[in-house]
Design a protein around this motif. Structure first.
Motif, PDB file in Angstrom:
ATOM      1  N   MET A 331       0.830  -1.199   0.000  1.00  0.00           N
ATOM      2  CA  MET A 331       0.000   0.000   0.000  1.00  0.00           C
ATOM      3  C   MET A 331       0.871   1.259   0.000  1.00  0.00           C
ATOM      4  N   SER A 332       1.962   1.209   0.795  1.00  0.00           N
ATOM      5  CA  SER A 332       2.869   2.355   0.839  1.00  0.00           C
ATOM      6  C   SER A 332       3.398   2.674  -0.550  1.00  0.00           C
ATOM      7  N   HIS A 333       3.827   1.633  -1.243  1.00  0.00           N
ATOM      8  CA  HIS A 333       4.381   1.839  -2.578  1.00  0.00           C
ATOM      9  C   HIS A 333       3.307   2.350  -3.538  1.00  0.00           C
ATOM     10  N   GLU A 334       2.122   1.715  -3.486  1.00  0.00           N
ATOM     11  CA  GLU A 334       1.075   2.072  -4.433  1.00  0.00           C
ATOM     12  C   GLU A 334       0.543   3.484  -4.196  1.00  0.00           C
ATOM     13  N   PHE A 335       0.529   3.921  -2.919  1.00  0.00           N
ATOM     14  CA  PHE A 335       0.024   5.260  -2.624  1.00  0.00           C
ATOM     15  C   PHE A 335       1.080   6.333  -2.819  1.00  0.00           C
ATOM     16  N   THR A 337       3.800   6.512  -4.673  1.00  0.00           N
ATOM     17  CA  THR A 337       4.238   6.842  -6.040  1.00  0.00           C
ATOM     18  C   THR A 337       3.316   7.860  -6.699  1.00  0.00           C
ATOM     19  N   PRO A 338       1.993   7.618  -6.743  1.00  0.00           N
ATOM     20  CA  PRO A 338       1.140   8.656  -7.369  1.00  0.00           C
ATOM     21  C   PRO A 338       1.091   9.949  -6.566  1.00  0.00           C
ATOM     22  N   LEU A 339       1.167   9.858  -5.214  1.00  0.00           N
ATOM     23  CA  LEU A 339       1.147  11.085  -4.412  1.00  0.00           C
ATOM     24  C   LEU A 339       2.382  11.941  -4.682  1.00  0.00           C
ATOM     25  N   THR A 340       3.524  11.268  -4.796  1.00  0.00           N
ATOM     26  CA  THR A 340       4.764  11.999  -5.100  1.00  0.00           C
ATOM     27  C   THR A 340       4.661  12.697  -6.452  1.00  0.00           C
ATOM     28  N   ASN A 341       4.094  11.994  -7.426  1.00  0.00           N
ATOM     29  CA  ASN A 341       3.916  12.592  -8.761  1.00  0.00           C
ATOM     30  C   ASN A 341       2.961  13.786  -8.710  1.00  0.00           C
ATOM     31  N   ILE A 342       1.866  13.615  -7.943  1.00  0.00           N
ATOM     32  CA  ILE A 342       0.883  14.703  -7.860  1.00  0.00           C
ATOM     33  C   ILE A 342       1.522  15.943  -7.257  1.00  0.00           C
ATOM     34  N   LEU A 343       2.230  15.744  -6.108  1.00  0.00           N
ATOM     35  CA  LEU A 343       2.851  16.894  -5.443  1.00  0.00           C
ATOM     36  C   LEU A 343       3.953  17.502  -6.311  1.00  0.00           C
ATOM     37  N   GLY A 344       4.728  16.654  -6.988  1.00  0.00           N
ATOM     38  CA  GLY A 344       5.819  17.163  -7.828  1.00  0.00           C
ATOM     39  C   GLY A 344       5.298  18.013  -8.967  1.00  0.00           C
ATOM     40  N   TYR A 345       4.313  17.499  -9.682  1.00  0.00           N
ATOM     41  CA  TYR A 345       3.760  18.259 -10.811  1.00  0.00           C
ATOM     42  C   TYR A 345       3.010  19.505 -10.324  1.00  0.00           C
ATOM     43  N   ALA A 346       2.382  19.405  -9.133  1.00  0.00           N
ATOM     44  CA  ALA A 346       1.677  20.579  -8.609  1.00  0.00           C
ATOM     45  C   ALA A 346       2.663  21.699  -8.296  1.00  0.00           C
ATOM     46  N   GLU A 347       3.813  21.329  -7.741  1.00  0.00           N
ATOM     47  CA  GLU A 347       4.831  22.342  -7.433  1.00  0.00           C
ATOM     48  C   GLU A 347       5.367  22.979  -8.721  1.00  0.00           C
ATOM     49  N   LEU A 373      -3.356  13.505   2.511  1.00  0.00           N
ATOM     50  CA  LEU A 373      -3.404  12.079   2.207  1.00  0.00           C
ATOM     51  C   LEU A 373      -2.045  11.422   2.490  1.00  0.00           C
ATOM     52  N   ASN A 374      -0.973  12.156   2.201  1.00  0.00           N
ATOM     53  CA  ASN A 374       0.378  11.651   2.453  1.00  0.00           C
ATOM     54  C   ASN A 374       0.599  11.461   3.963  1.00  0.00           C
ATOM     55  N   HIS A 375       0.093  12.417   4.757  1.00  0.00           N
ATOM     56  CA  HIS A 375       0.201  12.289   6.219  1.00  0.00           C
ATOM     57  C   HIS A 375      -0.602  11.088   6.716  1.00  0.00           C
ATOM     58  N   MET A 376      -1.763  10.851   6.155  1.00  0.00           N
ATOM     59  CA  MET A 376      -2.580   9.710   6.553  1.00  0.00           C
ATOM     60  C   MET A 376      -1.846   8.399   6.294  1.00  0.00           C
ATOM     61  N   VAL A 377      -1.184   8.305   5.130  1.00  0.00           N
ATOM     62  CA  VAL A 377      -0.400   7.105   4.821  1.00  0.00           C
ATOM     63  C   VAL A 377       0.722   6.937   5.841  1.00  0.00           C
ATOM     64  N   ILE A 504     -13.794  18.221  10.452  1.00  0.00           N
ATOM     65  CA  ILE A 504     -12.325  18.334  10.462  1.00  0.00           C
ATOM     66  C   ILE A 504     -11.739  16.983  10.105  1.00  0.00           C
ATOM     67  N   PRO A 505     -10.915  16.890   9.075  1.00  0.00           N
ATOM     68  CA  PRO A 505     -10.410  15.590   8.634  1.00  0.00           C
ATOM     69  C   PRO A 505      -9.401  14.995   9.615  1.00  0.00           C
ATOM     70  N   GLY A 506      -9.273  13.658   9.602  1.00  0.00           N
ATOM     71  CA  GLY A 506      -8.286  12.966  10.439  1.00  0.00           C
ATOM     72  C   GLY A 506      -8.577  11.478  10.488  1.00  0.00           C
ATOM     73  N   THR A 507      -7.570  10.728  10.925  1.00  0.00           N
ATOM     74  CA  THR A 507      -7.712   9.267  11.009  1.00  0.00           C
ATOM     75  C   THR A 507      -7.970   8.776  12.426  1.00  0.00           C
TER      76      THR A 507
END
Length: 553
Positions: A331-335, A337-347, A373-377, A504-507
């Protein structure tokens, strides 16, 4: 006869273990044995007494009574009728008392034997004790009355022996009744103990925990069904043994057999206490993973009485944990990778000057949610770590410096939310800790304070020294926490009703993980809160013993 002699010689057989006939004969036998001694003494002291018919008749009657005791089937005669025997004994004793003249004194005291028999039987003591006293009185008075020599002075002269025998009878009855009461109590306690022992054995054979009890001599005194099952799993193929050193015992994850002195039972027998240590028993598909706890126990005197070992089969639990770890890794790998791409392209997009203000605002929302979402992971992955995995490497740190860095990291967010972030630190606070874990704790506390605060309020962040503690305090002026929610605040996946209603969001993991990290460092995390006023979270960590001079950068 063999049992009678064993009882007389204080052997292994006890009086209550004899048949009814044996008990009656044994109760009568001391009197006859004493009369034999009287004959020996009379033969030495005054042989003329053997010419007295009363002496001979008395001795003969006692032999007849003994013969009756031996001959009658007392087991088939109603219980209690054997007390006729001691009553009959007073007659021959009376003859002996008046046959001796002045040569043998005190033969009337032979009445102590039937008196004690009557009083010590425990049968109707209020009847038998007075009856024994009356029989003793008749023993000394009846011959005087029959001979016509009864007079006040002669009757009074014979009162001492009956009174003495009555006193002996009363004392014997009291001791007998007390002994019977104690015996009944002991039997009741033994029955309860046996019932509890059977219940305990049934419970131990029912529960899914193996239990082994070793006495102070190292002998196996109890092994329940589950422990026997685990023991069989550790046996080498084709080998039967009772020695722990020959069993197949491994540390979990190792393929090397444990040395004899490192095995759980050997360690506990040496005086060590172990708790929830994991071992593998056996090899291959039949191997079992067990969690073992053990300790010695003491008797009422405080001396070591034995050892108890408890084994819990955790094979399925360990397999489930391994499966969970694999899932979390995937799950760590699957989440990530796309999160890193999203944040990278957003920056990258943020730097595009052609974006309209509305697009940039949408981009900020996208980045904020991606980071959340990254913090939740991160929280979920941190929650999956336990023990040494979660502890990290302990290094010299300055808690005050960590607090300052946390304040710097959250200043932009606080400013954007219209919240003032106030920092107060006194001096360096040297500690030993896992930097990653402590940074996560501080980030979580400050992030929560900002999330639950309204624009225009202040979040106070302070670090100070209190005795042997380095203290960090995070106080907000937010919603506050209801007392009922406060009780389960540090429980995993629990969130306050106010937070849920406010959207308020949270886990529900952050505070539970923060408390775990604090406790792993030998510290504590506490919270006090008031609804509508705000909350104060206090983190305490032990200061390093050898405190070094550190300065804030």
């Amino acid at each position: 006869m063999e049992k009678l002699m064993d009882v007389l010689l204080l052997g292994q057989v006890r009086f209550h273990e004899l048949s009814m006939r044996g008990r009656v004969v044994l109760s009568q036998f001391p009197l006859n044995l004493t009369l034999l001694l009287v004959c020996v003494i009379a033969a030495i002291a005054d042989p003329k007494v053997f010419t007295d018919a009363r002496f001979l008749i008395g001795q003969g009657l006692e032999l007849v009574i003994l013969a009756v005791c031996v001959a009658l089937p007392w087991d088939r005669i109603p219980y209690g009728l054997f007390l006729i025997v001691p009553l009959l004994d007073f007659g021959p004793i009376s003859l002996l008392h008046y046959a001796n003249g002045s040569s043998l004194n005190g033969l009337s005291l032979l009445g102590v034997f039937p008196t004690m028999w009557l009083a010590g039987s425990g049968i109707r003591p209020r009847v038998m004790v007075p009856l024994g006293g009356l029989a003793a009185l008749l023993m000394v008075w009846a011959p005087l009355i029959l001979a016509g020599t009864a007079a006040p002075n002669t009757l009074a002269a014979e009162l001492l022996v009956p009174f003495l025998l009555l006193a002996i009878g009363i004392g014997t009855s009291v001791m007998t009744l007390s002994g019977m009461a104690q015996k009944a109590r002991v039997e009741e306690l033994l029955a309860r103990t046996e019932t509890r022992e059977r219940l305990l054995n049934t419970v131990l054979d029912t529960v899914d925990v193996g239990v082994l009890v070793i006495d102070d001599h190292g002998q196996n005194t109890y092994l329940n069904a589950k422990e026997r099952e685990l023991y069989l799993a550790a046996l080498p193929e084709g080998v039967e043994t009772t020695l722990e050193s020959e069993l197949l015992i491994y540390r979990d994850g190792s393929e090397e057999l444990l040395p004899a002195e490192q095995r759980p039972l050997a360690r506990v027998l040496s005086g060590e206490t172990i708790a929830h240590e994991v071992y593998r028993l056996g090899r291959g598909s039949e191997a079992r993973t067990v969690s073992i706890s053990g300790r010695q126990f003491a008797d009422v005197a405080g001396d070591t009485a034995g050892t108890v070992l408890a084994s819990t089969d955790v094979t399925e639990v360990v397999a489930a944990v391994h499966a969970r770890d694999k899932f979390l890794a995937a799950m760590s790998h699957e989440f990530r990778t796309p999160l890193t791409n999203i944040l990278g392209y957003a920056e990258l997009l943020q730097d595009d000057a052609s974006l309209s203000p509305a697009a940039k605002s949408d981009l900020q929302i996208m980045m904020r949610n991606a980071r959340h979402l990254n913090h939740m992971v991160d929280d979920i992955l941190a929650a999956s770590l336990t023990g040494d995995e979660a502890g990290g490497i302990r290094l010299p740190l300055d808690l005050a410096e960590l607090v300052k860095q946390t304040s710097d990291s959250f200043s932009p967010e606080a400013s954007n939310s219209g919240i003032k972030l106030d920092l107060a630190t006194e001096t360096a606070l040297p500690i030993l800790g896992d930097r990653t874990g402590l940074v996560r704790v501080l980030n979580n506390l400050v992030s929560n304070a900002l999330k639950y605060s309204q624009p225009g309020t202040t979040v106070h962040l302070a670090a100070r020294e209190e005795g042997a503690w380095a203290v960090c305090e995070v106080a907000d002026e937010g919603l506050g926490i209801d007392p009922e929610d406060l009780k389960r605040l540090f429980t995993r996946f629990q969130r306050s009703d106010a937070a849920v209603r406010a959207g308020i969001p949270g886990t529900g993991l952050g505070l539970a993980l923060a408390k775990d990290v604090a406790e792993q460092h030998g510290g504590e995390l506490e919270c006090r809160s008031e609804v509508g006023v705000g909350s104060v979270f206090t983190l305490r960590l032990p200061l390093r013993k050898a405190k070094q001079h550190m300065t804030l950068s």
